[in-house]
Design a protein around this motif. Structure first.
Motif, PDB file in Angstrom:
ATOM      1  N   ARG A  78       5.888  16.021   1.415  1.00  0.00           N
ATOM      2  CA  ARG A  78       4.789  15.345   2.104  1.00  0.00           C
ATOM      3  C   ARG A  78       4.584  13.972   1.466  1.00  0.00           C
ATOM      4  O   ARG A  78       4.948  13.773   0.296  1.00  0.00           O
ATOM      5  N   PRO A  79       3.998  13.021   2.202  1.00  0.00           N
ATOM      6  CA  PRO A  79       3.764  11.694   1.636  1.00  0.00           C
ATOM      7  C   PRO A  79       2.767  11.742   0.480  1.00  0.00           C
ATOM      8  O   PRO A  79       1.881  12.597   0.464  1.00  0.00           O
ATOM      9  N   PRO A  80       2.905  10.828  -0.487  1.00  0.00           N
ATOM     10  CA  PRO A  80       1.935  10.756  -1.575  1.00  0.00           C
ATOM     11  C   PRO A  80       0.625  10.144  -1.087  1.00  0.00           C
ATOM     12  O   PRO A  80       0.613   9.353  -0.150  1.00  0.00           O
ATOM     13  N   VAL A  81      -0.466  10.549  -1.729  1.00  0.00           N
ATOM     14  CA  VAL A  81      -1.779   9.972  -1.430  1.00  0.00           C
ATOM     15  C   VAL A  81      -2.180   9.088  -2.608  1.00  0.00           C
ATOM     16  O   VAL A  81      -2.178   9.545  -3.759  1.00  0.00           O
ATOM     17  N   SER A 127      10.007   5.895   4.009  1.00  0.00           N
ATOM     18  CA  SER A 127       9.112   7.012   3.704  1.00  0.00           C
ATOM     19  C   SER A 127       7.662   6.582   3.930  1.00  0.00           C
ATOM     20  O   SER A 127       7.372   5.403   4.100  1.00  0.00           O
ATOM     21  N   LEU A 128       6.766   7.541   3.929  1.00  0.00           N
ATOM     22  CA  LEU A 128       5.370   7.241   4.229  1.00  0.00           C
ATOM     23  C   LEU A 128       4.508   7.308   2.973  1.00  0.00           C
ATOM     24  O   LEU A 128       4.784   8.077   2.047  1.00  0.00           O
ATOM     25  N   VAL A 129       3.455   6.500   2.950  1.00  0.00           N
ATOM     26  CA  VAL A 129       2.480   6.525   1.857  1.00  0.00           C
ATOM     27  C   VAL A 129       1.088   6.489   2.476  1.00  0.00           C
ATOM     28  O   VAL A 129       0.838   5.717   3.402  1.00  0.00           O
ATOM     29  N   THR A 130       0.200   7.344   1.982  1.00  0.00           N
ATOM     30  CA  THR A 130      -1.179   7.351   2.461  1.00  0.00           C
ATOM     31  C   THR A 130      -2.078   6.684   1.418  1.00  0.00           C
ATOM     32  O   THR A 130      -2.065   7.070   0.249  1.00  0.00           O
ATOM     33  N   PHE A 131      -2.813   5.672   1.854  1.00  0.00           N
ATOM     34  CA  PHE A 131      -3.765   5.017   0.963  1.00  0.00           C
ATOM     35  C   PHE A 131      -5.183   5.450   1.303  1.00  0.00           C
ATOM     36  O   PHE A 131      -5.560   5.460   2.472  1.00  0.00           O
ATOM     37  N   ILE A 132      -5.932   5.787   0.279  1.00  0.00           N
ATOM     38  CA  ILE A 132      -7.357   6.022   0.486  1.00  0.00           C
ATOM     39  C   ILE A 132      -8.057   4.690   0.276  1.00  0.00           C
ATOM     40  O   ILE A 132      -7.921   4.044  -0.753  1.00  0.00           O
TER      41      ILE A 132
END
Ligand code: GDP
Ligand code: MG
Length: 370
Positions: A78-81, A127-132
């Motif tokens: 899964r992508p990192p947060v 690849s995907l990265v999720t930013f809060i």
């Protein structure tokens, strides 16, 4: 020990508090409406008033809401947060905005990106990265206080012209306490007075040894305003994520965490949720903190309605009865009855806690405390 206020006991029996007080008085106990009594006394009173008592332990109500871990084998990458942290004015917002403008997934030309508290981008390698995208420290602390872990990686922004400052140190401590790896982004590298070397040595005093000084902490020099090295930063995040071997099982009911929630005039309660495992779907019945709802719509960071959301995807949920709180953990439950049981139990817990805190004879009503 379990306790309950006279008022709450009366409410649960649908009796008048004054009758409860009278009965207690007969037994020689002088109590006021906001006083607390222990569970055994409460049970005696309730039975005396003709009610059947079923004492419910927290473990019964909360049981099975969250699975401890994903089953081996079922989990997929899964992508990192990622949360960006650092001292005020060192460029956190600028960096988040710059990354978002250049890399937002599926962003149409000139497309309007909606602020939902988190977003997902694509790295150069795909690849995907999720930013809060919320004020780092508060969100991070709120979530940690609830025992939730929302972040896999912290990007520590340090302005090259200012160096390590109090909130930089605070961020380092937060990340270390939570066991979250740090990537150092030395920002404002475009500025005249930029001294990236000084930043590196200052970080040593906080036991952060970056790679160029022989350590293992990944680092990159960036400029948010000149959009320098943003791709490099994303690559480092992808690299760190690979080292962490992040996985989750998408084929199970969703679990997640509330990043932001508000009461929207037109749309009602809106919660931005980060799905952490499983897949969230329209129609799911969800609980978060002491609120529940049936998912009426899921909206992504592009403002588009989506039918489902898998691990590491941030989405807005419409359909909550009331707005949950940032940091609340979200779970999918079997049906509405179960959702009510859990949230009513939690609401009672909150009221009891507030009443206990207000102390005996504190005066103010319980409702005022909420
Ligand atoms: P935050 O408080 O950490 O969110 O910092 P901001 O993103 O609000 O930035 C604070 C100030 O620094 C703003 O005036 C930005 O324009 C400026 N700034 C941010 N990044 C850079 C950069 O890479 N180079 C320069 N020269 N200024 C920057
Ligand atoms: Mg800011």
């Amino acid at each position: 020990p379990e306790t309950i206020t006279i008022q709450e006991l009366a409410n649960r029996m649908a009796e008048r508090a004054v009758d409860v007080i009278r009965l207690l008085m007969k037994q020689g106990e002088m109590k006021k409406i906001n006083d607390v009594i222990d569970a055994d006394t409460a049970q005696l009173i309730a039975e005396e008033m003709g009610h059947t008592v079923r004492r419910v332990a927290e473990s019964d109500v909360e049981e099975g809401l969250f699975d401890a871990a994903d089953e081996e084998g079922a989990a997929v990458p899964r992508p990192p947060v990622v949360t960006i942290m650092g001292h005020v004015d060192h460029g956190k917002t600028s960096l988040l905005d710059a990354i978002r403008q250049t890399n937002v997934v599926s962003g149409e030309a000139g497309g309007i990106t909606q602020h939902i508290g988190a977003y997902q981008v694509k790295t150069p390698a795909g690849s995907l990265v999720t930013f809060i995208d919320t004020p780092g420290h508060e969100a991070f602390t709120a979530m940690r206080q609830r025992g939730a872990k929302a972040t896999d990686i912290v990007v520590l922004v340090v302005a090259a012209d200012d160096g390590v400052m109090p909130q930089t140190a605070e961020a380092i401590n937060h990340a270390k306490a939570a066991g979250v790896p740090i990537i150092v982004a030395i920002n404002k590298i475009d500025k005249q007075g930029a001294k990236p070397e000084r930043v590196r040595t200052e970080l040593l005093q906080h036991e952060l040894q970056v790679e160029s000084l022989g350590g293992e902490i990944l680092e990159v020099e960036v400029s948010a305003t000149k959009k320098l090295n943003l791709d490099k930063l994303l690559e480092l995040i992808a690299l760190q994520a690979e080292l962490l071997d992040l996985k989750a099982n998408p084929d199970r009911p969703a679990e997640g965490i509330v990043i932001e929630a508000k009461l929207d005039k037109g749309r009602g309660p809106v919660a931005t949720v980060l799905v952490q495992r499983g897949t969230l779907k329209g129609g799911d019945i969800v609980v978060a903190g002491s609120e529940w709802g049936r998912v009426r719509a899921l909206i992504d960071d592009q403002g588009k309605a989506v039918s489902e959301a898998g691990p590491s995807l941030p989405v807005e949920i419409l359909g909550f009865q009331g707005a949950p709180e940032a940091g609340d953990r979200l779970a999918v439950v079997e049906n509405e009855a179960r959702a009510r049981e859990v949230t009513e139990y939690r609401q009672r817990q909150r009221r009891d806690l507030a009443a206990a805190r207000s102390g005996r004879g504190g005066g103010g009503s319980i409702e005022q405390m909420m």
